[in-house]
Design a protein around this motif. Structure first.
Motif, short mmCIF file in Angstrom:
data_model
loop_
_atom_site.label_atom_id
_atom_site.label_comp_id
_atom_site.label_asym_id
_atom_site.label_seq_id
_atom_site.Cartn_x
_atom_site.Cartn_y
_atom_site.Cartn_z
N LEU A 1 -38.86 18.85 0.96
CA LEU A 1 -38.75 19.77 -0.17
C LEU A 1 -39.81 19.50 -1.24
CD1 LEU A 1 -34.87 19.77 -0.63
CD2 LEU A 1 -36.29 21.63 0.25
N VAL A 2 -40.25 20.56 -1.88
CA VAL A 2 -41.13 20.48 -3.04
C VAL A 2 -40.37 21.01 -4.24
CG1 VAL A 2 -43.24 21.37 -4.12
CG2 VAL A 2 -43.24 20.75 -1.68
N PRO A 3 -40.25 20.22 -5.30
CA PRO A 3 -39.58 20.72 -6.51
C PRO A 3 -40.51 21.66 -7.27
CG PRO A 3 -40.45 18.55 -6.92
CD PRO A 3 -40.73 18.84 -5.47
N PRO A 4 -39.97 22.49 -8.14
CA PRO A 4 -40.85 23.31 -8.99
C PRO A 4 -41.58 22.43 -10.00
CG PRO A 4 -38.56 23.60 -9.63
CD PRO A 4 -38.55 22.77 -8.38
N TYR A 5 -42.68 22.92 -10.50
CA TYR A 5 -43.47 22.22 -11.51
C TYR A 5 -42.61 21.97 -12.74
CZ TYR A 5 -47.30 21.47 -14.88
OH TYR A 5 -48.14 20.96 -15.84
N ASN A 6 -42.52 20.71 -13.17
CA ASN A 6 -41.66 20.37 -14.29
C ASN A 6 -42.11 19.05 -14.92
OD1 ASN A 6 -39.58 20.31 -16.14
ND2 ASN A 6 -38.08 19.46 -14.71
N ASP B 1 -30.09 19.84 -4.07
CA ASP B 1 -29.79 21.00 -4.91
C ASP B 1 -31.00 21.91 -5.06
OD1 ASP B 1 -27.41 22.01 -6.26
OD2 ASP B 1 -28.61 21.93 -8.09
N LEU B 2 -32.20 21.37 -4.81
CA LEU B 2 -33.42 22.19 -4.82
C LEU B 2 -33.33 23.31 -3.79
CD1 LEU B 2 -36.11 19.35 -4.97
CD2 LEU B 2 -35.61 20.98 -6.79
N LEU B 3 -32.54 23.08 -2.75
CA LEU B 3 -32.45 24.05 -1.66
C LEU B 3 -31.29 25.03 -1.83
CD1 LEU B 3 -33.56 24.99 1.06
CD2 LEU B 3 -32.35 23.10 2.16
N ARG B 4 -30.53 24.89 -2.90
CA ARG B 4 -29.38 25.77 -3.10
C ARG B 4 -29.77 27.26 -3.11
NH1 ARG B 4 -24.16 24.61 -4.67
NH2 ARG B 4 -24.75 22.45 -5.15
N ILE C 1 -39.07 27.88 0.43
CA ILE C 1 -38.85 27.52 -0.98
C ILE C 1 -39.88 26.50 -1.43
CG2 ILE C 1 -37.27 26.19 -2.45
CD1 ILE C 1 -35.00 27.83 -1.29
N SER C 2 -40.25 25.58 -0.56
CA SER C 2 -41.27 24.60 -0.92
C SER C 2 -42.62 25.26 -1.14
CB SER C 2 -41.36 23.52 0.16
OG SER C 2 -40.19 22.73 0.18
N LEU C 3 -42.96 26.25 -0.32
CA LEU C 3 -44.20 26.99 -0.53
C LEU C 3 -44.17 27.74 -1.86
CD1 LEU C 3 -44.71 28.47 3.07
CD2 LEU C 3 -46.08 26.66 1.99
N GLU C 4 -43.03 28.36 -2.15
CA GLU C 4 -42.89 29.07 -3.42
C GLU C 4 -43.03 28.10 -4.60
OE1 GLU C 4 -39.75 32.48 -1.76
OE2 GLU C 4 -39.03 30.78 -2.97
N ASN C 5 -42.41 26.93 -4.49
CA ASN C 5 -42.48 25.96 -5.58
C ASN C 5 -43.88 25.36 -5.73
OD1 ASN C 5 -39.82 26.36 -6.27
ND2 ASN C 5 -39.06 24.56 -5.19
N LEU C 6 -44.59 25.23 -4.63
CA LEU C 6 -45.97 24.74 -4.72
C LEU C 6 -46.80 25.61 -5.64
CD1 LEU C 6 -46.79 23.66 -1.06
CD2 LEU C 6 -47.11 22.23 -3.10
#
Length: 216
Positions: free
Chosen positions: A75-80, A141-144, A169-174
């Motif tokens: 998983l990739v989290p969103p930029y934060n 929870d990143l994958l919820r 979702i990981s591509l979107e968060n990247l």
């Protein structure tokens, strides 16, 4: 600490000595060149910690080819940039800004325990993962949002669909990382989403136009 940290088990030390006597010795100039010239990988691969996912074997890669980051469920989290510790985000920043990789590949896989755990948690069958003390649950929870996308699919298809949503979702968060988006939009880097069927040895690639995974 001294009573808890022990020497490596003998089977690992024996394997190391075998590697150094054969592979390393036969390729000593190559390893010294790698050490002296530094790393210049062409791609970063974000894959799962699962021991069955062997990135370098799948692509027949040598040392120095891939900058690999592994975590639960790839998983990739969103930029934060909140000041907390972010191992995955730090790896992405280093790969893009310092190593200037040409490709970032998110590699998901079948029978993913992390994704299965997320499915159970979101379905209400793993309350222990919903506890604030669970590092795994907090991470999953990143994958919820992915679960919300697949929850109406037939039960037999849901976990596999969620494994693939983990990639999407990981591509979107990247793309929420400013330096990733800037590199992609400048044409200096491309993103790729893959899903590996472990049992069949197959790779499936995400097509952003059709929004489906297609066999390579």
């Amino acid at each position: 600490m001294k009573e808890h940290v022990r020497p490596l088990p003998s089977y690992l030390t024996n394997r190391y000595h075998g590697w150094r006597a054969t592979t390393y010795t036969e390729n000593r100039p190559w390893y010294r060149r790698l050490a002296d010239a530094g790393q210049h990988p062409r791609a970063m691969v974000i894959s799962c910690c699962d021991s069955r996912v062997h990135v370098t074997s799948i692509f027949g890669a040598d040392e120095g080819e891939f900058f690999i980051h592994r975590n639960i469920a790839n998983l990739v989290p969103p930029y934060n940039p909140d000041g907390d510790h972010h191992g995955t985000s730090a790896a992405i920043e280093y790969a893009v800004r310092n190593l200037k990789v040409a490709h970032v590949i998110v590699l998901g896989h079948s029978q993913c325990g992390g994704v299965a755990g997320c499915h159970a948690m979101c379905s209400g069958h793993a309350p222990e993962l919903d506890e604030k003390t669970s590092f795994v649950g907090t991470w999953l929870d990143l994958l919820r949002p992915g679960f919300e996308r697949v929850k109406d699919k037939p039960e037999t298809e849901r976990v596999t669909a969620l494994e693939r949503e983990a990639v999407v979702i990981s591509l979107e968060n990247l793309l929420t990382f400013p330096f990733v988006r800037a590199a992609v939009e400048a044409g200096d880097m491309s993103l790729h989403g893959l899903w590996n069927d472990i049992g069949e040895g197959m790779l499936w690639q995400f097509n952003p136009e059709s929004k489906i995974f297609e066999p390579i």
